[in-house]
Each structure stands twice: as structure tokens, then as C-alpha cells.
Write a protein that holds these residues in place. Structure first.
Motif, mmCIF file in Angstrom:
data_model
loop_
_atom_site.group_PDB
_atom_site.id
_atom_site.type_symbol
_atom_site.label_atom_id
_atom_site.label_comp_id
_atom_site.label_asym_id
_atom_site.label_seq_id
_atom_site.Cartn_x
_atom_site.Cartn_y
_atom_site.Cartn_z
ATOM 1 N N UNK A 162 0.836 -1.194 0.000
ATOM 2 C CA UNK A 162 0.000 0.000 0.000
ATOM 3 C C UNK A 162 0.874 1.248 0.000
ATOM 4 N N UNK A 163 2.127 1.086 -0.384
ATOM 5 C CA UNK A 163 3.043 2.221 -0.497
ATOM 6 C C UNK A 163 2.945 2.809 -1.906
ATOM 7 N N UNK A 164 3.572 3.941 -2.111
ATOM 8 C CA UNK A 164 3.510 4.643 -3.388
ATOM 9 C C UNK A 164 4.095 3.799 -4.522
ATOM 10 N N UNK A 165 3.346 3.704 -5.603
ATOM 11 C CA UNK A 165 3.845 3.042 -6.818
ATOM 12 C C UNK A 165 4.111 4.107 -7.882
ATOM 13 N N UNK A 166 4.815 5.135 -7.447
ATOM 14 C CA UNK A 166 5.192 6.215 -8.358
ATOM 15 C C UNK A 166 5.984 5.650 -9.533
ATOM 16 N N UNK A 167 5.832 6.284 -10.671
ATOM 17 C CA UNK A 167 6.498 5.843 -11.899
ATOM 18 C C UNK A 167 7.569 6.864 -12.268
ATOM 19 N N UNK A 168 8.746 6.370 -12.594
ATOM 20 C CA UNK A 168 9.868 7.233 -12.936
ATOM 21 C C UNK A 168 10.328 6.942 -14.358
ATOM 22 N N UNK A 169 10.684 8.017 -15.076
ATOM 23 C CA UNK A 169 11.049 7.876 -16.479
ATOM 24 C C UNK A 169 12.269 8.731 -16.803
ATOM 25 N N UNK A 170 12.914 8.392 -17.925
ATOM 26 C CA UNK A 170 13.928 9.262 -18.510
ATOM 27 C C UNK A 170 13.422 9.666 -19.894
ATOM 28 N N UNK A 171 13.858 10.854 -20.335
ATOM 29 C CA UNK A 171 13.452 11.338 -21.652
ATOM 30 C C UNK A 171 14.543 12.262 -22.181
ATOM 31 N N UNK A 172 14.245 12.970 -23.271
ATOM 32 C CA UNK A 172 15.249 13.813 -23.889
ATOM 33 C C UNK A 172 15.757 14.917 -22.986
ATOM 34 N N UNK A 173 14.910 15.438 -22.118
ATOM 35 C CA UNK A 173 15.306 16.514 -21.197
ATOM 36 C C UNK A 173 15.899 15.983 -19.901
ATOM 37 N N UNK A 174 15.615 14.740 -19.602
ATOM 38 C CA UNK A 174 16.115 14.102 -18.381
ATOM 39 C C UNK A 174 16.714 12.753 -18.787
ATOM 40 N N UNK A 175 17.943 12.771 -19.324
ATOM 41 C CA UNK A 175 18.505 11.561 -19.946
ATOM 42 C C UNK A 175 18.878 10.478 -18.942
ATOM 43 N N UNK A 176 19.009 9.280 -19.486
ATOM 44 C CA UNK A 176 19.444 8.136 -18.696
ATOM 45 C C UNK A 176 20.109 7.128 -19.619
ATOM 46 N N UNK A 177 21.266 7.495 -20.156
ATOM 47 C CA UNK A 177 21.950 6.631 -21.122
ATOM 48 C C UNK A 177 22.378 5.314 -20.514
ATOM 49 N N UNK A 178 22.592 5.316 -19.204
ATOM 50 C CA UNK A 178 23.018 4.099 -18.516
ATOM 51 C C UNK A 178 21.894 3.076 -18.477
ATOM 52 N N UNK A 179 20.757 3.456 -17.926
ATOM 53 C CA UNK A 179 19.641 2.520 -17.815
ATOM 54 C C UNK A 179 19.055 2.205 -19.189
ATOM 55 N N UNK A 180 18.995 3.187 -20.083
ATOM 56 C CA UNK A 180 18.488 2.927 -21.427
ATOM 57 C C UNK A 180 19.466 2.061 -22.209
ATOM 58 N N UNK A 181 20.763 2.302 -22.033
ATOM 59 C CA UNK A 181 21.762 1.482 -22.707
ATOM 60 C C UNK A 181 21.718 0.041 -22.250
ATOM 61 N N UNK A 182 21.571 -0.168 -20.953
ATOM 62 C CA UNK A 182 21.475 -1.535 -20.440
ATOM 63 C C UNK A 182 20.200 -2.203 -20.914
ATOM 64 N N UNK A 183 19.130 -1.440 -21.008
ATOM 65 C CA UNK A 183 17.879 -1.991 -21.523
ATOM 66 C C UNK A 183 18.031 -2.416 -22.977
ATOM 67 N N UNK A 184 18.710 -1.598 -23.777
ATOM 68 C CA UNK A 184 18.973 -1.959 -25.173
ATOM 69 C C UNK A 184 19.812 -3.220 -25.249
ATOM 70 N N UNK A 185 20.816 -3.327 -24.365
ATOM 71 C CA UNK A 185 21.658 -4.527 -24.334
ATOM 72 C C UNK A 185 20.834 -5.761 -24.009
ATOM 73 N N UNK A 186 19.933 -5.637 -23.027
ATOM 74 C CA UNK A 186 19.094 -6.767 -22.626
ATOM 75 C C UNK A 186 18.194 -7.219 -23.773
#
Length: 496
Positions: A162-186
Motif C-alpha cells: 500500500x506504499x507509493x507506486x510512483x512511476x519514474x522515467x527518462x526522456x530527452x530533457x532528463x537523460x538516462x543513457x546508462x539505464x536505457x543502454x542496459x535496456x537496449x543490451x538486454x
């Protein structure tokens, strides 16, 4: 002697000393197939979302069925990374990559467990496809579900969240090459897994991997700068995003054989620091993995333009083994790979996987590694990797398996909410946030056995282990400890 011999004659004394150091504490034979089965079963205990009819860990139930609703998307499914109820995209993607690599290199020796390994990979990729569904249209990748602070303030079953299920994202203004790169690798690695088994699914994975990599490379930056409060200190990117870009390009090259990725790797090798920290490998640092993965091309005689990666891979070997001049990895008195910090087994399984993979690549190419005056053979690398696996399974000073449910003695009080709280079947009533504290502090064993879970293990060089939930660095299991271990156990099932 041939390269498959344990050591070459000129280095007999040095490697004989290493063999003595790495010799098993006990000469117990292990049932590697049983350990393999259990190591894969563990992932079913970490599932989020609606569980399938063939779910084998029956004390788990459906959970987090509305994930993503806060952002108007479906983000159900995927894995809880450890003993909490957050879905962290960075370690989940790395877990999926390593499960895929395990199948790619060692699937042929998994026997009847191959089907379960494929299900484990697909449970991860199905979620990653959801998390990246808007990358092509909106330039958004969803990277986390759940507020870690509210979650870590509670001790409750995933079925009761029953805790917060907040959703977090990266986009062009808030990049995340690390997590997006690992996702592409997967996604790219998994496309290889399913290439002949499910061609249409494989094609979808590869197409998405291309799009996600393009996003990661075009909008460069670390996700911990964009989402610091949500991801730090839990899975904060300390190492930087450059290695994930090169890692993703390496997997895309392997999956697609497209010239553009080969050229990307060559062009960006120095810029993205392929030679940095070559003895590190894990969810935050891909350098050793990049060098081992790409070196296979060199050893097969197909890619001399990647020769520097082969040099780095040899450097990794020479920096990892005990007794070699200037080693960068310590070994405990009991023979366990040891690196400072928590959850030491993540280093043990990941580094051992690379040793074994490189051993196989060298063996097929009839090559050895020269570390100064010492010649290291493929057989020796396999010996070192096997010694680590045997330590995990019970050949250690405590005589205890660090895999839950394997052997006569294993951790009973692991730091894991679902395992430590009564199951829904035995206690149908809701257990609130703070009501679970009594179970956290209880000295009793966990009521639900999370079969196959490998805990963090000794975090100092004394081979000691407190079997206690509050000692989370030692007693908490993670998906990224188990993922590389799947490949290791598969190999030793066929080559005990």
C-alpha cells in the motif's frame, strides 16, 4: 602442454601455489543440476504482476497489478530486484542481459531446465518491452516503479503493498543513457536467445533494442543526475553511462551483425573508455564484460580491428587471479573472491561467469593468456570459476550453502519481505506497513523458503556470515547475483 592443460610447464610453481590456495575446503561432490534448477526457480519468487498458471513457488500470489496506472501506462510484470518491492529498471535490465548470455553460451548444457530459463528471460523482456513502448513516439523510457523510501519504511508482502507506486522515467530533457543502454543490451541479447525459438518475438526485441539504443546515445547523461532522489543511493550510477553505451553497441553488433555498430564501437572505444576499470563487472560497471564479449570475435579470427578489446580482456584475467603480479581482486582465506562493499556474491558470480566464458573462447581458439612470466590456460580459468561456485554451494569454512534450499545447511533468515512474512495462504488478512516489523525482527527462520536465492554472503575477508535479516548486505538475495550463476551451473552440470 596443450592450452586445455591446467597450467604450462614454465609456470608450474606459481600455478601450483594458486591451486593450493583455491583448493576446495571440502571435497564434497555437488549436484549442479539441482542447483541449476533451484537458481532458475528463484526468479519465480521475484515475479511481479499476475502470476501464470505454471507458477511453481506457490506461496507467492499476484501483486502490483496497477503498476503504471499513475502514468497512464501498463507497467505490470517484471521482477523485484531483491528483498524489497521496488522494480528498479537498471538492475532488472542487467539481470535480463546476464540470463540471456547464460542461455546463449550455456543453454546447450541446461537440459530440461532450458525451458524454465527461457521463461525467466521472457518475464524480463516482456516487461522491458512495456517500459520502452513509448520510446519511439514520445522519447520516453520508464525505468522504475515504486518510491523506494516509502517502500523501505515498510516490511510488507508484495501482495499487500500500500506504499507509493510512483512511476519514474527518462526522456530527452532528463537523460538516462546508462539505464536505457542496459535496456537496449538486454533486448538485443534476448533477441539472440529467441532468434530460432520465436523469430517474430526476436525481431520485435531487436527492433526495440535499436530504437532504445538510439535514444540512449542521442540523449547522453546519467539517470542518477535526472532521478537522484528516486535511484540514489539504491542504484545510483557511480561509474558513469559511457560503458552502457559501448555494452549496448556490442550486443547490438552481436545480434544484428550490422556494420554501423562495429564502426560505433571502434570510433567510441577511447571516448567511452573501454579500457577503464577492466576488472569490474556488474549492474553499474560493464567494462570487463564488454572486453570479454567482444574478444570472442578476435579469438575466432573474425575481427582483428577489435584487438585492443582482447588485450583488455587478457588484462582483466591477469588482474583477477591470485598470485599474479599486481592483482586487483582479493580472495578470502577460504578462497572466495572478495571486493569491499555489500552483496559480495554479485562480484563472485559475475566475475566467475566472465572467467568461464573467456575460458571457453580461449579453448575453442586454442589460445592461452600470458600474465608476465605466467601462462594461464583455459583449464585453470575453469578451475577458478568452479572453485567459486563450489564455495557458494557449501565448500567453505562454515560448511554452509549460500543458496537457499540447497544442501543440508543454508541461510534461514534472509532479508526478503515475501519470504519472511506469512504467506497469503496461511495468513489471508492484510499485513500493514509496520505490522510486518515483528517478523523482520523475529529470530525465527523465514516461513517461506525462497528456493534458489543466493544471498549477499560474506562482506569481509574472514569468511564469516551472520544469518540475520537486519544484516541486509550479507543476507539479501538479488536477481543479479543469480543471473550469471545460471550460466555457471549449466556448464558444470555437464562438466562437473
Amino acid at each position: 602442454m596443450a592450452p586445455n592443460a591446467l597450467f604450462s610447464l614454465p609456470t608450474f610453481r606459481v600455478l601450483a601455489m594458486l591451486l593450493l590456495l583455491l583448493s576446495p575446503i571440502a571435497a564434497a561432490g555437488h549436484d549442479y543440476h539441482d542447483a541449476l534448477r533451484k537458481s532458475i526457480l528463484f526468479f519465480e519468487g521475484q515475479r511481479s504482476g499476475r502470476l501464470p498458471p505454471d507458477q511453481r513457488l506457490r506461496w507467492r500470489r499476484d501483486s502490483a497489478l496497477h503498476d503504471g496506472a499513475a502514468a497512464g501506462v501498463d507497467l505490470t510484470g517484471g521482477y523485484y530486484d531483491a528483498g524489497d518491492n521496488i522494480k528498479f529498471g537498471f538492475p532488472m535490465a542487467f539481470t535480463t542481459t546476464m540470463l540471456s548470455w547464460s542461455v546463449i553460451d550455456f543453454g546447450k548444457t541446461m537440459g530440461p531446465e532450458l525451458g524454465n530459463a527461457l521463461k525467466a528471460v521472457r518475464w524480463g523482456t516482456d516487461y522491458l518491452l512495456k517500459a520502452t513502448a513509448k520510446v519511439g513516439t514520445s522519447g520516453v523510457v520508464f525505468v522504475q516503479v515504486g518510491d523506494p523510501y516509502s517502500d523501505h519504511n515498510c516490511w510488507e508482502r508484495p501482495e499487500d503493498m500500500d506504499t507509493s507506486r510512483a512511476v519514474y522515467k527518462v526522456d530527452g530533457s532528463h537523460p538516462g543513457s546508462d539505464v536505457a543502454g542496459e535496456t537496449a543490451a538486454a533486448l538485443a541479447a534476448a533477441s539472440i536467445v529467441f532468434r530460432s525459438r520465436d523469430p517474430s518475438y526476436s525481431a520485435m526485441l531487436l527492433k526495440r533494442a535499436v530504437t532504445v539504443f538510439d535514444f540512449a546515445d542521442r540523449h547522453r547523461g546519467a539517470y542518477s543526475n535526472s532521478l537522484r532522489r528516486a535511484v540514489c543511493p539504491f542504484y545510483c550510477d557511480v561509474n558513469g553511462y559511457q560503458d552502457e553505451l559501448l555494452w549496448a553497441a556490442a550486443w547490438l553488433h552481436k545480434a544484428s551483425r550490422r556494420r554501423q555498430y562495429r564502426e560505433y564501437i571502434i570510433k567510441n572505444e577511447v571516448i567511452l573508455r573501454a579500457g577503464d576499470t577492466i576488472n569490474e563487472f556488474g549492474w553499474d560497471n560493464k567494462h570487463a564484460g564488454i572486453n570479454i564479449l567482444i574478444s570472442k570475435e578476435v579469438l575466432m579470427g573474425r575481427a582483428n580491428y577489435f584487438s585492443s578489446f582482447k588485450e583488455n580482456a587478457d588484462g582483466f584475467i591477469c588482474s583477477t587471479l591470485p598470485g599474479i603480479p599486481h592483482p586487483q581482486v582479493q580472495f578470502s582465506p577460504g578462497g572466495l573472491i572478495f571486493k569491499a562493499g555489500g552483496s559480495n556474491m554479485q562480484h563472485v558470480t559475475s566475475l566467475s561467469f566472465l572467467l568461464l566464458a573467456y575460458s571457453n573462447y580461449l579453448s575453442h581458439a586454442n589460445k592461452v593468456v600470458s600474465c608476465g612470466q605466467t601462462t594461464v590456460t583455459p583449464a585453470f580459468l575453469r578451475h577458478v570459476a568452479k572453485r567459486q561456485v563450489d564455495y557458494i554451494l557449501g565448500d567453505n569454512p562454515l560448511g554452509m550453502s549460500y543458496m537457499v534450499g540447497y544442501g543440508a545447511r543454508y541461510p534461514q533468515r534472509i532479508h526478503h519481505r515475501g519470504s519472511s512474512l506469512p504467506s497469503v495462504a496461511t495468513h489471508p488478512a492484510h499485513i500493514g506497513c509496520k505490522a510486518g516489523s515483528q517478523y523482520f525482527f523475529s529470530p525465527n527462520p523465514n516461513p517461506n523458503v525462497l528456493v534458489g536465492a543466493v544471498v549477499g554472503g560474506p562482506t569481509n575477508n574472514t569468511d564469516s556470515f551472520p544469518d540475520s535479516r537486519p544484516f541486509f548486505q550479507e543476507s539479501e538475495p538479488t536477481t543479479y547475483i543469480n543471473a550469471p550463476l545460471v550460466g555457471l551451473l549449466a556448464f558444470f552440470t555437464a562438466h562437473p
